[in-house]
Scaffold this motif. Structure first.
Motif, mmCIF file in Angstrom:
data_model
loop_
_atom_site.group_PDB
_atom_site.id
_atom_site.type_symbol
_atom_site.label_atom_id
_atom_site.label_comp_id
_atom_site.label_asym_id
_atom_site.label_seq_id
_atom_site.Cartn_x
_atom_site.Cartn_y
_atom_site.Cartn_z
ATOM 1 N N ARG A 365 0.794 -1.119 0.108
ATOM 2 C CA ARG A 365 0.100 -0.061 -0.017
ATOM 3 C C ARG A 365 0.899 1.326 0.083
ATOM 4 N N ASP A 366 1.982 1.194 0.882
ATOM 5 C CA ASP A 366 2.829 2.317 0.990
ATOM 6 C C ASP A 366 3.520 2.546 -0.423
ATOM 7 N N ALA A 367 4.127 1.424 -0.807
ATOM 8 C CA ALA A 367 4.974 1.316 -2.117
ATOM 9 C C ALA A 367 4.021 2.100 -3.048
ATOM 10 N N ARG A 368 2.884 1.907 -3.405
ATOM 11 C CA ARG A 368 1.812 2.284 -4.265
ATOM 12 C C ARG A 368 1.923 3.851 -4.284
ATOM 13 N N ALA A 369 1.784 4.404 -2.996
ATOM 14 C CA ALA A 369 1.696 5.948 -2.959
ATOM 15 C C ALA A 369 3.059 6.511 -3.402
ATOM 16 N N LEU A 370 4.014 5.868 -2.979
ATOM 17 C CA LEU A 370 5.438 6.196 -3.510
ATOM 18 C C LEU A 370 5.505 6.111 -5.180
ATOM 19 N N VAL A 371 5.125 5.093 -5.600
ATOM 20 C CA VAL A 371 5.378 4.931 -7.112
ATOM 21 C C VAL A 371 4.528 6.018 -7.953
ATOM 22 N N GLN A 372 3.090 6.262 -7.218
ATOM 23 C CA GLN A 372 2.197 7.166 -8.082
ATOM 24 C C GLN A 372 2.855 8.531 -7.825
ATOM 25 N N ALA A 373 3.973 8.690 -6.839
ATOM 26 C CA ALA A 373 4.355 10.116 -6.768
ATOM 27 C C ALA A 373 5.791 10.074 -7.743
ATOM 28 N N GLY A 374 6.109 9.053 -8.366
ATOM 29 C CA GLY A 374 7.193 9.315 -9.215
ATOM 30 C C GLY A 374 8.370 8.445 -8.904
ATOM 31 N N PHE A 375 8.435 7.641 -7.874
ATOM 32 C CA PHE A 375 9.339 6.967 -7.362
ATOM 33 C C PHE A 375 9.501 5.402 -8.304
ATOM 34 N N ALA A 376 10.394 4.861 -8.337
ATOM 35 C CA ALA A 376 10.623 3.738 -8.997
ATOM 36 C C ALA A 376 10.841 2.746 -8.000
ATOM 37 N N LEU A 377 10.299 1.450 -7.946
ATOM 38 C CA LEU A 377 10.567 0.327 -6.699
ATOM 39 C C LEU A 377 11.611 -0.400 -7.740
ATOM 40 N N ASP A 378 12.897 -0.347 -7.268
ATOM 41 C CA ASP A 378 14.060 -0.770 -7.810
ATOM 42 C C ASP A 378 14.391 -2.418 -7.657
ATOM 43 N N TRP A 379 14.112 -2.792 -6.217
ATOM 44 C CA TRP A 379 14.312 -4.004 -5.891
ATOM 45 C C TRP A 379 13.478 -4.237 -4.461
ATOM 46 N N GLU A 393 9.623 -10.416 6.462
ATOM 47 C CA GLU A 393 10.130 -9.163 6.595
ATOM 48 C C GLU A 393 10.932 -8.869 5.165
ATOM 49 N N LEU A 394 10.929 -7.704 4.875
ATOM 50 C CA LEU A 394 11.533 -7.388 3.823
ATOM 51 C C LEU A 394 12.249 -5.738 3.933
ATOM 52 N N ALA A 395 13.166 -5.599 2.794
ATOM 53 C CA ALA A 395 13.658 -4.392 2.730
ATOM 54 C C ALA A 395 13.642 -4.012 1.320
ATOM 55 N N ALA A 396 13.455 -2.531 0.839
ATOM 56 C CA ALA A 396 13.289 -2.243 -0.567
ATOM 57 C C ALA A 396 13.869 -1.074 -0.863
ATOM 58 N N ARG A 397 14.264 -0.920 -2.245
ATOM 59 C CA ARG A 397 14.844 0.530 -2.517
ATOM 60 C C ARG A 397 13.817 1.253 -3.625
ATOM 61 N N PHE A 398 13.574 2.369 -3.093
ATOM 62 C CA PHE A 398 12.513 3.281 -4.036
ATOM 63 C C PHE A 398 13.422 4.504 -4.524
ATOM 64 N N GLY A 399 13.584 4.800 -5.712
ATOM 65 C CA GLY A 399 14.393 6.046 -6.212
ATOM 66 C C GLY A 399 13.746 6.877 -7.361
ATOM 67 N N ARG A 400 14.070 7.927 -7.269
ATOM 68 C CA ARG A 400 13.547 8.944 -8.454
ATOM 69 C C ARG A 400 14.343 8.823 -9.532
ATOM 70 N N PRO A 401 13.836 8.480 -10.754
ATOM 71 C CA PRO A 401 14.661 8.237 -12.025
ATOM 72 C C PRO A 401 15.349 9.627 -12.146
#
Length: 401
Positions: A365-379, A393-401
């Motif tokens: 849910r939170d990842a979707r909000a970031l992606v909609q704002a222009g972040f890429a879910l890298d891994w 459990e998990l860890a993930a990277r979000f970056g702006r292109p």
């Protein structure tokens, strides 16, 4: 009644048409259920079914998936994360899962109960208040298992006949830290007996109903170059191996950032290792956790500046103008996720977010909000430090292109 198991539910139970929930089964298995007694017979076992390694598995409720092969559990946990992301219209590179070994749990809560014949210390049976002794547990670290005689004495001294004690155990570099709740009120005789017990069993620290009773040595945890003494009962990653995998993923995600904020920072699991490369602002709602983090930082050598801020990030998240000061963010919210804080991150110009989560659904849910704002879910890096459980459990990277 015959049932074919189609999938596993979020608690690790097999699910058949209806739905019908059948514990200790696997997808593809045909099972026969006695409708009168509820007894289950596996008519056609799965190729992924294995003999559970622990003799307590059928009676103890501490593990749900010991009847499944390690490869099956690993694939299933990664699939759980994929499915949560897909439900939000997302996909990502899924890195190979990092699974903690057997006998590695350094944090656990056992139950202690008095009986007519003596005491029982162990885990609750599945969906029951019954306490099951677990003297050959394959999950807990040997350092915690060695503490069982002390826990039996604590139960004998402090439990009433009406309820069970909660015995929260944490293995530290100085020994075992025990926090007891649900116990009898303290009096002079009990205080003296428990103090003697802590010495006789060489406990690092003993707390009683939220109050410190004895501390023979500070129960320190190593976080990067720092040694931190968390308050009694404080959150700690369940295994050293799991923590290492999460910290490694966060380090990689943050890359070369020089100024970072660590949100929901706790005692410094991520802030202190990251302080080897960057200035860190650690934000957490519990002042006692930040005090432990700050002391650990001040006593360590070779770390960059770490500042702390006590703040309820659910009610008062950091705003975009505050977030814009940082090259990267780390965020490790509880199971509910961080919807309010993520909305502010989405509105900010922060270039990189390293997110840690213990709930794939709220993460997605939170990842979707970031992606909609222009972040890429890298891994996404899935981490299984609650071995043989459905917990992910998990860890993930979000970056702006």
């Amino acid at each position: 009644m015959k049932v074919t198991i189609e999938r596993l539910g979020h608690r690790g139970d097999g699910v058949g048409p209806g739905p019908v929930y059948v514990p200790l089964t696997l997808p593809g298995e045909e099972v026969e259920i006695d409708e009168a007694s509820g007894a289950v017979r596996i008519a056609t076992p799965s190729a992924d079914r294995v003999r559970p390694p622990c003799p307590h598995f059928k009676s103890c409720g501490g593990c749900a998936l010991q009847h499944a092969s390690d490869a099956f559990v690993a694939d299933w946990k990664v699939a759980v994360v994929r499915a949560a992301l897909a439900a939000q219209g997302l996909e990502a590179e899924m890195r190979p899962i990092a699974t903690s070994p057997a006998r590695s749990r350094r944090r656990a809560t056992l139950a202690g109960k008095r009986t007519k014949k003596g005491v029982i210390v162990g885990s609750h049976a599945r969906a029951s208040d019954t306490v099951v002794p677990v003297p050959e547990c394959r999950l807990l670290h040997p350092g915690l298992m060695a503490c069982l005689p002390a826990l039996e004495e604590i139960t004998s001294l402090g439990a009433s006949r009406k309820g069970a004690l909660d015995l929260a155990l944490t293995l530290s570099e100085a020994g075992v830290d025990v926090a007891v709740t649900g116990a009898k009120p303290m009096d002079a005789a009990l205080f003296a007996a428990l103090g003697a017990l802590a010495g006789a069993h060489d406990l690092a620290r003993l707390s009683w109903n939220g109050e410190l009773l004895a501390e023979r040595r500070a129960p320190v945890q190593r976080m990067g170059r720092a040694l931190v003494s968390p308050p009694p009962g404080a959150f700690l990653q369940a295994t050293a191996e799991g923590e290492g995998a999460l910290v490694g993923a966060v380090r990689e995600a943050a890359g070369g950032a020089k100024r970072m904020a660590d949100l929901f920072a706790g005692c410094g699991t991520f802030a202190l290792p990251l302080a080897e490369q960057a200035e860190i602002h650690a934000v957490e709602g519990e002042a006692a956790l930040l005090a432990a983090l700050d002391q650990g930082w001040r006593r360590a050598e070779g770390l960059r500046r770490v500042t702390t801020e006590t703040r309820d990030l659910f009610r008062r998240p950091l705003m975009p103008d505050e977030l814009s000061r940082y090259d990267a963010l780390v965020i490790d919210p509880p199971r509910a996720g961080a919807e309010a804080q993520v909305a502010q991150i989405a509105a900010s110009n922060v270039p990189v977010v390293a997110m840690v989560s213990c709930n794939p659904v709220t993460f997605a849910r939170d990842a979707r909000a970031l992606v909609q704002a222009g972040f890429a879910l890298d891994w996404v890096q899935v981490v299984d430090q609650f071995r043989w459980s459905p917990h992910v459990e998990l860890a993930a990277r979000f970056g702006r292109p």
